[in-house]
Design a protein around this motif. Structure first.
Motif, PDB file in Angstrom:
ATOM      1  N   GLY A  74      68.086  77.819  29.220  1.00  0.00           N
ATOM      2  CA  GLY A  74      67.627  79.074  28.643  1.00  0.00           C
ATOM      3  C   GLY A  74      67.060  80.025  29.684  1.00  0.00           C
ATOM      4  N   LEU A  75      66.574  79.491  30.793  1.00  0.00           N
ATOM      5  CA  LEU A  75      66.058  80.347  31.869  1.00  0.00           C
ATOM      6  C   LEU A  75      67.178  81.135  32.533  1.00  0.00           C
ATOM      7  CD1 LEU A  75      63.526  78.068  33.798  1.00  0.00           C
ATOM      8  CD2 LEU A  75      63.001  80.028  32.372  1.00  0.00           C
ATOM      9  N   GLY A  76      68.368  80.565  32.560  1.00  0.00           N
ATOM     10  CA  GLY A  76      69.477  81.228  33.240  1.00  0.00           C
ATOM     11  C   GLY A  76      69.465  80.891  34.711  1.00  0.00           C
ATOM     12  N   GLY A  77      68.578  81.470  35.434  1.00  0.00           N
ATOM     13  CA  GLY A  77      68.459  81.218  36.864  1.00  0.00           C
ATOM     14  C   GLY A  77      67.008  81.361  37.289  1.00  0.00           C
ATOM     15  N   VAL A  78      66.717  80.931  38.482  1.00  0.00           N
ATOM     16  CA  VAL A  78      65.353  80.981  38.998  1.00  0.00           C
ATOM     17  C   VAL A  78      65.377  81.734  40.317  1.00  0.00           C
ATOM     18  CG1 VAL A  78      63.415  79.597  39.809  1.00  0.00           C
ATOM     19  CG2 VAL A  78      64.766  78.801  37.900  1.00  0.00           C
ATOM     20  N   THR A  79      64.407  82.630  40.500  1.00  0.00           N
ATOM     21  CA  THR A  79      64.290  83.376  41.747  1.00  0.00           C
ATOM     22  C   THR A  79      63.117  82.833  42.535  1.00  0.00           C
ATOM     23  OG1 THR A  79      65.174  85.335  40.666  1.00  0.00           O
ATOM     24  CG2 THR A  79      64.024  85.666  42.745  1.00  0.00           C
ATOM     25  N   LEU A  80      63.354  82.587  43.813  1.00  0.00           N
ATOM     26  CA  LEU A  80      62.351  82.026  44.707  1.00  0.00           C
ATOM     27  C   LEU A  80      62.164  82.981  45.868  1.00  0.00           C
ATOM     28  CD1 LEU A  80      60.687  79.401  45.464  1.00  0.00           C
ATOM     29  CD2 LEU A  80      62.664  78.773  46.798  1.00  0.00           C
ATOM     30  N   ALA A 102      57.886  74.730  41.654  1.00  0.00           N
ATOM     31  CA  ALA A 102      56.900  75.794  41.431  1.00  0.00           C
ATOM     32  C   ALA A 102      57.576  77.063  40.929  1.00  0.00           C
ATOM     33  CB  ALA A 102      56.133  76.063  42.721  1.00  0.00           C
ATOM     34  N   ALA A 103      58.766  77.373  41.434  1.00  0.00           N
ATOM     35  CA  ALA A 103      59.494  78.565  40.988  1.00  0.00           C
ATOM     36  C   ALA A 103      59.921  78.437  39.528  1.00  0.00           C
ATOM     37  CB  ALA A 103      60.711  78.797  41.880  1.00  0.00           C
ATOM     38  N   VAL A 104      60.334  77.246  39.124  1.00  0.00           N
ATOM     39  CA  VAL A 104      60.717  77.024  37.726  1.00  0.00           C
ATOM     40  C   VAL A 104      59.503  77.200  36.820  1.00  0.00           C
ATOM     41  CG1 VAL A 104      61.484  75.271  36.070  1.00  0.00           C
ATOM     42  CG2 VAL A 104      62.685  75.548  38.230  1.00  0.00           C
ATOM     43  N   LYS A 105      58.370  76.666  37.252  1.00  0.00           N
ATOM     44  CA  LYS A 105      57.149  76.779  36.452  1.00  0.00           C
ATOM     45  C   LYS A 105      56.705  78.238  36.348  1.00  0.00           C
ATOM     46  CE  LYS A 105      52.408  75.138  36.156  1.00  0.00           C
ATOM     47  NZ  LYS A 105      51.353  74.379  36.807  1.00  0.00           N
ATOM     48  N   SER A 106      56.765  78.979  37.462  1.00  0.00           N
ATOM     49  CA  SER A 106      56.339  80.380  37.439  1.00  0.00           C
ATOM     50  C   SER A 106      57.314  81.259  36.661  1.00  0.00           C
ATOM     51  CB  SER A 106      56.166  80.913  38.860  1.00  0.00           C
ATOM     52  OG  SER A 106      57.401  80.961  39.524  1.00  0.00           O
ATOM     53  N   ALA A 107      58.568  80.825  36.513  1.00  0.00           N
ATOM     54  CA  ALA A 107      59.548  81.580  35.736  1.00  0.00           C
ATOM     55  C   ALA A 107      59.405  81.315  34.237  1.00  0.00           C
ATOM     56  CB  ALA A 107      60.964  81.226  36.189  1.00  0.00           C
ATOM     57  N   LYS A 128      72.351  83.005  46.904  1.00  0.00           N
ATOM     58  CA  LYS A 128      72.499  82.167  45.711  1.00  0.00           C
ATOM     59  C   LYS A 128      72.826  80.735  46.118  1.00  0.00           C
ATOM     60  CE  LYS A 128      74.062  85.922  42.788  1.00  0.00           C
ATOM     61  NZ  LYS A 128      75.084  86.419  41.866  1.00  0.00           N
ATOM     62  N   HIS A 129      72.155  79.801  45.482  1.00  0.00           N
ATOM     63  CA  HIS A 129      72.369  78.376  45.713  1.00  0.00           C
ATOM     64  C   HIS A 129      72.354  77.672  44.362  1.00  0.00           C
ATOM     65  CE1 HIS A 129      71.597  78.932  50.019  1.00  0.00           C
ATOM     66  NE2 HIS A 129      70.599  79.705  49.647  1.00  0.00           N
ATOM     67  N   SER A 130      72.941  76.484  44.297  1.00  0.00           N
ATOM     68  CA  SER A 130      72.928  75.690  43.076  1.00  0.00           C
ATOM     69  C   SER A 130      72.124  74.416  43.324  1.00  0.00           C
ATOM     70  CB  SER A 130      74.345  75.336  42.639  1.00  0.00           C
ATOM     71  OG  SER A 130      74.300  74.579  41.460  1.00  0.00           O
ATOM     72  N   VAL A 131      71.166  74.150  42.450  1.00  0.00           N
ATOM     73  CA  VAL A 131      70.283  72.998  42.558  1.00  0.00           C
ATOM     74  C   VAL A 131      70.522  72.106  41.349  1.00  0.00           C
ATOM     75  CG1 VAL A 131      67.870  72.284  42.626  1.00  0.00           C
ATOM     76  CG2 VAL A 131      68.567  74.349  43.800  1.00  0.00           C
ATOM     77  N   PRO A 144      70.927  77.499  38.734  1.00  0.00           N
ATOM     78  CA  PRO A 144      71.173  78.516  39.755  1.00  0.00           C
ATOM     79  C   PRO A 144      69.847  78.962  40.382  1.00  0.00           C
ATOM     80  CG  PRO A 144      72.041  79.189  37.607  1.00  0.00           C
ATOM     81  CD  PRO A 144      71.240  77.958  37.401  1.00  0.00           C
ATOM     82  N   LEU A 145      69.834  79.035  41.702  1.00  0.00           N
ATOM     83  CA  LEU A 145      68.630  79.421  42.437  1.00  0.00           C
ATOM     84  C   LEU A 145      68.970  80.599  43.341  1.00  0.00           C
ATOM     85  CD1 LEU A 145      65.683  78.668  43.355  1.00  0.00           C
ATOM     86  CD2 LEU A 145      66.763  77.332  45.138  1.00  0.00           C
ATOM     87  N   VAL A 146      68.166  81.653  43.253  1.00  0.00           N
ATOM     88  CA  VAL A 146      68.354  82.814  44.114  1.00  0.00           C
ATOM     89  C   VAL A 146      67.144  82.887  45.040  1.00  0.00           C
ATOM     90  CG1 VAL A 146      68.608  85.320  44.191  1.00  0.00           C
ATOM     91  CG2 VAL A 146      69.617  84.025  42.313  1.00  0.00           C
ATOM     92  N   VAL A 147      67.397  82.814  46.340  1.00  0.00           N
ATOM     93  CA  VAL A 147      66.330  82.890  47.327  1.00  0.00           C
ATOM     94  C   VAL A 147      66.286  84.297  47.883  1.00  0.00           C
ATOM     95  CG1 VAL A 147      65.454  81.952  49.495  1.00  0.00           C
ATOM     96  CG2 VAL A 147      66.678  80.471  47.911  1.00  0.00           C
ATOM     97  N   THR A 148      65.114  84.954  47.789  1.00  0.00           N
ATOM     98  CA  THR A 148      64.937  86.314  48.288  1.00  0.00           C
ATOM     99  C   THR A 148      63.795  86.327  49.287  1.00  0.00           C
ATOM    100  OG1 THR A 148      63.388  86.886  46.524  1.00  0.00           O
ATOM    101  CG2 THR A 148      65.715  87.301  46.102  1.00  0.00           C
ATOM    102  N   THR A 149      63.692  87.468  50.016  1.00  0.00           N
ATOM    103  CA  THR A 149      62.615  87.616  50.993  1.00  0.00           C
ATOM    104  C   THR A 149      61.406  88.303  50.402  1.00  0.00           C
ATOM    105  OG1 THR A 149      63.543  89.672  51.775  1.00  0.00           O
ATOM    106  CG2 THR A 149      64.182  87.666  52.946  1.00  0.00           C
ATOM    107  N   GLY A 150      61.535  88.932  49.272  1.00  0.00           N
ATOM    108  CA  GLY A 150      60.398  89.597  48.637  1.00  0.00           C
ATOM    109  C   GLY A 150      60.058  90.918  49.259  1.00  0.00           C
ATOM    110  N   GLU A 151      60.966  91.525  49.975  1.00  0.00           N
ATOM    111  CA  GLU A 151      60.704  92.823  50.610  1.00  0.00           C
ATOM    112  C   GLU A 151      60.970  93.955  49.667  1.00  0.00           C
ATOM    113  OE1 GLU A 151      63.095  92.866  54.115  1.00  0.00           O
ATOM    114  OE2 GLU A 151      61.776  91.516  55.165  1.00  0.00           O
TER     115      GLU A 151
END
Length: 151
Positions: A74-80, A102-107, A128-131, A144-151
């Motif tokens: 139901g989350l779809g994907g998680v952004t880290l 931690a990213a899953v919990k914060s999402a 994008k990565h798959s976990v 699905p995991l999306v890793v960003t820099t937060g800029e």
């Protein structure tokens, strides 16, 4: 030495199994850590009670694992968000299992055990990565995991 396992020991057996091991291994490793007890008639009766309790718990765990799977899907994907050099896709470190949990919990997802999360190797770049999350031996989820820099 005959022992009855009280916990899952890799390469040896599951809880409730009666195994024959070398004296030193049993006396110095299995018994002090509480992974096994000495095989006696009373202990065998106790193990039967333990295995019955585990069977009922296993069914409940399967249902609970399916509920968690539905919540993760139901989350779809998680952004880290991770630290990276400016203008670069390469991270300063790598993404760990604990970071993903931690990213899953914060999402807004369920609390996951970091040992249940399997990374596809070292994640050291943004994108994008798959976990894979192994909730139960019969239930796994591709997240699905999306890793960003937060800029």
């Amino acid at each position: 030495m005959k022992l009855i396992l009280t916990a899952d020991v890799s390469g040896l057996g599951a809880p409730g199994d009666i195994v024959e091991v070398k004296d030193g291994y049993g006396r110095n490793y299995l018994l002090p850590r509480g992974l096994a007890i000495v095989a006696t008639r009373g202990a065998q009766k106790q193990i039967q009670v333990i295995t019955r309790a585990q069977d009922t718990r296993r069914v409940r765990d399967l249902d609970h694992a399916k509920e968690i799977k539905a919540a993760l899907e139901g989350l779809g994907g998680v952004t880290l968000t991770a630290k990276a050099a400016s203008g670069s896709k390469k991270l300063f470190g790598s993404v760990t299992n604990a970071d993903v949990a931690a990213a899953v919990k914060s999402a807004g997802g369920p609390v996951l055990d970091k040992r249940a999360i399997e990374l596809p190797g070292h994640i050291k770049t943004t994108g994008k990565h798959s976990v894979t999350v192994r909730l139960h031996p019969e239930v796994t989820v591709a997240l699905p995991l999306v890793v960003t820099t937060g800029e």
